[in-house]
Design a protein around this motif. Structure first.
Motif, short mmCIF file in Angstrom:
data_model
loop_
_atom_site.label_atom_id
_atom_site.label_comp_id
_atom_site.label_asym_id
_atom_site.label_seq_id
_atom_site.Cartn_x
_atom_site.Cartn_y
_atom_site.Cartn_z
N GLY A 27 0.78 -1.20 -0.10
CA GLY A 27 0.10 0.02 -0.12
C GLY A 27 0.91 1.47 -0.04
O GLY A 27 0.75 2.19 -0.76
N VAL A 44 -9.13 6.47 -3.09
CA VAL A 44 -8.66 4.87 -2.57
C VAL A 44 -9.84 4.04 -2.92
O VAL A 44 -10.95 4.20 -2.30
CB VAL A 44 -8.38 4.89 -1.29
CG1 VAL A 44 -7.68 3.50 -0.78
CG2 VAL A 44 -7.36 5.90 -0.90
N ASN A 46 -11.03 0.00 -2.75
CA ASN A 46 -10.78 -1.20 -1.95
C ASN A 46 -11.54 -2.24 -2.87
O ASN A 46 -12.88 -2.15 -3.13
CB ASN A 46 -11.34 -1.34 -0.90
CG ASN A 46 -11.23 -2.67 0.00
OD1 ASN A 46 -10.53 -3.54 -0.62
ND2 ASN A 46 -11.54 -2.86 1.12
N GLN A 54 -8.59 -4.85 2.10
CA GLN A 54 -8.82 -3.59 3.02
C GLN A 54 -7.51 -3.23 3.67
O GLN A 54 -7.37 -2.00 4.04
CB GLN A 54 -9.58 -4.04 4.02
CG GLN A 54 -10.09 -3.09 5.20
CD GLN A 54 -10.73 -2.03 4.44
OE1 GLN A 54 -11.85 -2.13 3.83
NE2 GLN A 54 -10.60 -0.88 4.71
N ALA A 57 -5.71 -1.15 0.87
CA ALA A 57 -6.22 0.10 0.81
C ALA A 57 -6.15 0.99 2.00
O ALA A 57 -5.57 2.41 1.95
CB ALA A 57 -7.71 -0.21 0.81
N ARG A 61 -3.73 4.61 1.82
CA ARG A 61 -4.50 5.95 2.58
C ARG A 61 -3.48 6.47 3.59
O ARG A 61 -3.31 7.72 3.57
CB ARG A 61 -5.86 5.57 3.15
CG ARG A 61 -6.49 6.91 3.45
CD ARG A 61 -7.78 6.58 3.91
NE ARG A 61 -8.38 8.03 4.57
CZ ARG A 61 -9.51 8.42 4.15
NH1 ARG A 61 -10.09 7.90 3.61
NH2 ARG A 61 -9.94 9.45 4.65
N THR A 74 -12.71 7.47 -0.63
CA THR A 74 -12.83 5.90 -0.57
C THR A 74 -13.70 5.23 -1.06
O THR A 74 -15.10 5.69 -0.90
CB THR A 74 -12.26 5.50 0.79
OG1 THR A 74 -13.20 5.54 1.78
CG2 THR A 74 -10.85 6.18 1.12
#
Length: 75
Positions: A27, A44, A46, A54, A57, A61, A74
């Motif tokens: 990430g 972002v 997911n 998760q 993501a 972030r 998101t």
């Protein structure tokens, strides 16, 4: 390849290795890449409600915010 790890080594000799970074590293690397490409703002996404998606993501972030990218949202 199924049958457990031993199924990948029928001769008993390991002949390959798969190197895959942890979710948080993947990430963060994505956020750094986006910034190096000139992004100033990111959204972002997911791809699933699974732990893997998760985790990546969330790490993206967090890293994006730390390096000064604006997180527009998101989903």
């Amino acid at each position: 390849m199924g049958g457990g790890p031993e199924a990948n080594f029928p001769s008993g000799q390991r002949s390959f290795v798969r190197v895959l970074p942890a979710d948080d590293v993947q990430g963060a690397a994505g956020a750094v890449f986006a910034k190096r490409q000139g992004a100033r703002s990111v959204f972002v996404l997911n791809d699933c409600d699974c732990v893997y998606g998760q985790g990546v993501a969330t790490a993206f972030r967090t890293a994006a915010e730390r390096i000064g990218l604006r997180v527009a949202g998101t989903a």
